[in-house]
Design a protein around this motif. Structure first.
Motif, mmCIF file in Angstrom:
data_model
loop_
_atom_site.group_PDB
_atom_site.id
_atom_site.type_symbol
_atom_site.label_atom_id
_atom_site.label_comp_id
_atom_site.label_asym_id
_atom_site.label_seq_id
_atom_site.Cartn_x
_atom_site.Cartn_y
_atom_site.Cartn_z
ATOM 1 N N GLY A 374 0.792 -1.215 0.000
ATOM 2 C CA GLY A 374 0.000 0.000 0.000
ATOM 3 C C GLY A 374 0.824 1.265 0.000
ATOM 4 O O GLY A 374 0.341 2.328 -0.406
ATOM 5 N N GLU A 375 2.052 1.159 0.465
ATOM 6 C CA GLU A 375 2.937 2.321 0.504
ATOM 7 C C GLU A 375 4.057 2.212 -0.522
ATOM 8 O O GLU A 375 4.394 3.189 -1.195
ATOM 9 C CB GLU A 375 3.532 2.475 1.904
ATOM 10 N N HIS A 376 4.617 1.004 -0.634
ATOM 11 C CA HIS A 376 5.725 0.801 -1.567
ATOM 12 C C HIS A 376 5.346 -0.095 -2.745
ATOM 13 O O HIS A 376 6.065 -0.138 -3.740
ATOM 14 C CB HIS A 376 6.926 0.208 -0.837
ATOM 15 N N TYR A 377 4.253 -0.811 -2.620
ATOM 16 C CA TYR A 377 3.765 -1.626 -3.733
ATOM 17 C C TYR A 377 2.274 -1.889 -3.556
ATOM 18 O O TYR A 377 1.717 -1.692 -2.459
ATOM 19 C CB TYR A 377 4.525 -2.957 -3.830
ATOM 20 N N LYS A 378 1.636 -2.304 -4.629
ATOM 21 C CA LYS A 378 0.235 -2.714 -4.584
ATOM 22 C C LYS A 378 0.070 -4.003 -5.380
ATOM 23 O O LYS A 378 0.876 -4.317 -6.268
ATOM 24 C CB LYS A 378 -0.672 -1.629 -5.180
ATOM 25 N N PHE A 379 -0.975 -4.767 -5.084
ATOM 26 C CA PHE A 379 -1.276 -5.974 -5.846
ATOM 27 C C PHE A 379 -2.009 -5.603 -7.129
ATOM 28 O O PHE A 379 -2.819 -4.679 -7.153
ATOM 29 C CB PHE A 379 -2.133 -6.937 -5.027
ATOM 30 N N VAL A 380 -1.703 -6.345 -8.195
ATOM 31 C CA VAL A 380 -2.353 -6.068 -9.480
ATOM 32 C C VAL A 380 -3.091 -7.285 -10.026
ATOM 33 O O VAL A 380 -3.571 -7.265 -11.154
ATOM 34 C CB VAL A 380 -1.323 -5.572 -10.524
ATOM 35 N N ASN A 381 -3.194 -8.354 -9.235
ATOM 36 C CA ASN A 381 -3.991 -9.510 -9.649
ATOM 37 C C ASN A 381 -4.840 -9.988 -8.484
ATOM 38 O O ASN A 381 -4.564 -9.695 -7.317
ATOM 39 C CB ASN A 381 -3.107 -10.643 -10.186
ATOM 40 N N ASP A 382 -5.903 -10.695 -8.806
ATOM 41 C CA ASP A 382 -6.854 -11.132 -7.774
ATOM 42 C C ASP A 382 -6.228 -12.099 -6.774
ATOM 43 O O ASP A 382 -6.610 -12.127 -5.605
ATOM 44 C CB ASP A 382 -8.072 -11.797 -8.432
ATOM 45 N N ALA A 383 -5.264 -12.887 -7.235
ATOM 46 C CA ALA A 383 -4.638 -13.871 -6.352
ATOM 47 C C ALA A 383 -3.674 -13.234 -5.359
ATOM 48 O O ALA A 383 -3.186 -13.889 -4.447
ATOM 49 C CB ALA A 383 -3.901 -14.914 -7.181
#
Length: 510
Positions: A374-383
């Protein structure tokens, strides 16, 4: 970067909160928190309880300094206190001076637990008494490491029975090829899949050179060594040939027919104008030369996901021909980069427990390599396995993106960066498993007795090799000079040392 410790107040608050939990919760902490590890509590090798004073682990890595390291370190300490009753002090070492800094830390008695070890430095560290023999702890505390790496790989980092470290979990086999701009290959109707040998490229370069006379068709300087059909036995001064002669006989590669043939071909290509004229002296990367627009191809190691990476680096769609079909697994590939315990450690037993945790905790691996969600990365797939920069963040303004999975203990249990296949770690495993193992796989020679010779040999290599490998000089004239200089610098002593130790090692395996 100087050492940074958590403030005493934060530590006391966290420890007090642990005292407040019921004993049953404490007993089941490691098993119930599935997100922190791919294994159970026994895999993590933990024996500490919250009634003990937290042990502070000093963990050094080689990489770039990160602006938000303090913030990430604080998050790491939360999970290591929870899972191990330990805190972590992370020390950053730069690629440029890590060797000198580690040497000073080890010799000066600085507090240090976990340290990165390049294989070529291991023998000197052992000889100086600066490492802990991990054989003393692996059976009791290292079952998670063995489960993750496999026993033959986990136990492979030994010199004369001294287990100096465990390798980073990465792709390790030798597959390599010729990387080419796809638009140029298509323009001249090159059947990339038909290119299997060095000789096959001569006709390709001739065809393109006639149509693109001002283009550098082959750039870089490592045009011979990338296609690895020999076990270099780490330093390349005395090797095992996998396709000619006895693969357990140590020979001088620079006197083999393979090397002579390859270096003569490079000379022919250079004279024909295919090779970049200043290939032997250029310091620019091959990818950047292609990106600049006047280069067609270069040799490179190949791994799963490689073309995705190179398309970005080169600014062109690239394609690859797998030259010589060389797929081997050598100790020098697997044990290139390792993690061990310094003799300076105040408690090697606890340091080993932490090392086992580093190989089994996905939560730790993700924090260390990628930072805070949330600060340095985010998820981009549902899994929730693939990640990218958060909105508004990229490589130019990121405050934390260590991105050195190849070096860290176990990238296979960490998130995947966007652009790679979702099954990239499985592909890496299959990639390694498909390779043919050298008969010396698991053997690492003790180079301490030939340290002076290796220094002299490296100087000779630096003097001759790039010019020969790029075709910049006549091999009929220069190659004999190179080999004479190698033997004058002590090559025979190094080869004899390797052969004697290898023979002993092979006999012990019967």
């Amino acid at each position: 970067m100087k050492k940074r410790l958590l403030s005493l107040t934060i530590v006391l608050i966290l420890v007090i909160s642990m005292f407040g939990a019921c004993s049953k919760q404490n007993a089941n902490e490691g098993k119930s928190n599935k997100a922190s590890s791919t294994g159970d509590a026994s895999d993590q090798g933990t024996t500490s309880t919250s009634q003990e004073k937290p042990y502070n682990v000093t963990f050094a890595y080689i990489g770039n300094e990160q602006p938000d390291m303090d913030k990430v370190e604080a998050e790491i300490n939360k999970i290591t206190l929870r899972d191990l009753n330990m805190t972590v002090d992370i020390i950053q070492l730069s690629f440029g001076d890590y060797a000198d800094k580690l040497k000073l830390m080890l010799a000066g008695g600085d507090t240090l637990d976990i340290l990165p070890i390049y294989a070529q430095n291991a023998a000197s560290y052992i000889d100086a008494g600066q490492l802990v023999n991990l054989n003393d702890y692996v059976q009791k505390y290292g079952q998670g490491i063995i489960k993750q790496l496999g026993e033959d790989v986990a136990m492979g980092g030994q010199i004369n029975g001294f287990l100096y470290g465990f390798p980073a979990n990465k792709e390790s086999q030798t597959r390599a090829g010729l990387v080419m701009r796809k638009d140029i290959a298509d323009k001249y109707k090159i059947d990339v899949n038909s290119l299997k040998t060095y000789d096959d490229m001569s006709a390709v370069y001739d065809k393109i050179h006639k149509g693109e006379p001002n283009m550098d068709l082959l750039v870089g300087y490592n045009m011979i060594y990338q296609i690895e059909t020999k076990d270099p036995l780490f330093d390349g001064f005395g090797v095992l040939m996998m396709r000619e002669g006895d693969p357990t006989k140590v020979v001088n590669y620079f006197e083999t027919e393979e090397y002579k043939k390859r270096v003569q071909l490079m000379r022919d290509w250079y004279k024909a104008g295919y090779i970049m004229p200043d290939a032997a002296t250029s310091t620019e990367t091959s990818a950047n030369l292609v990106k600049a627009g006047n280069a067609f191809s270069y040799f490179s190691p190949i791994k799963p996901g490689f073309l995705t990476q190179e398309n970005i680096n080169c600014g062109h769609e690239m394609t690859v021909a797998y030259i010589e079909d060389a797929e081997y697994l050598y100790s020098s590939g697997v044990n290139l980069f390792n993690w061990g315990i310094a003799h300076n450690s105040k408690d090697p037993e606890k340091a080993f427990q932490f090392l086992n945790y580093a190989y089994t905790s996905s939560e730790f691996m993700n924090l260390l390599n990628w930072g805070i969600e949330g600060e340095h990365y985010k998820f981009v797939n549902d899994a929730k396995t693939v990640i990218d920069f958060p909105d508004g963040i990229d490589a130019t303004n990121a405050r934390y993106n260590l991105n050195i999975g190849w070096e860290l203990p176990n990238q296979y249990i960490a998130h995947i960066w966007n652009g790679n296949p979702e099954d990239i770690w499985e592909q890496y495993k299959e990639f390694n498993n498909a390779a043919t193992k050298s008969p010396a796989f698991g053997f690492i020679y003790d180079s301490a007795s030939v340290a002076n010779e290796l220094t002299a040999l490296s100087n000779v290599k630096n003097q001759f090799l790039k010019a020969l490998d790029t075709g910049s000089v006549d091999p009929d004239e220069v190659l004999p000079q190179f080999n004479k200089a190698l033997y004058d610098a002590g090559l025979q002593k190094v080869m004899d040392t390797k052969q004697e130790q290898l023979d002993t090692w092979l006999a012990s395996k019967k």
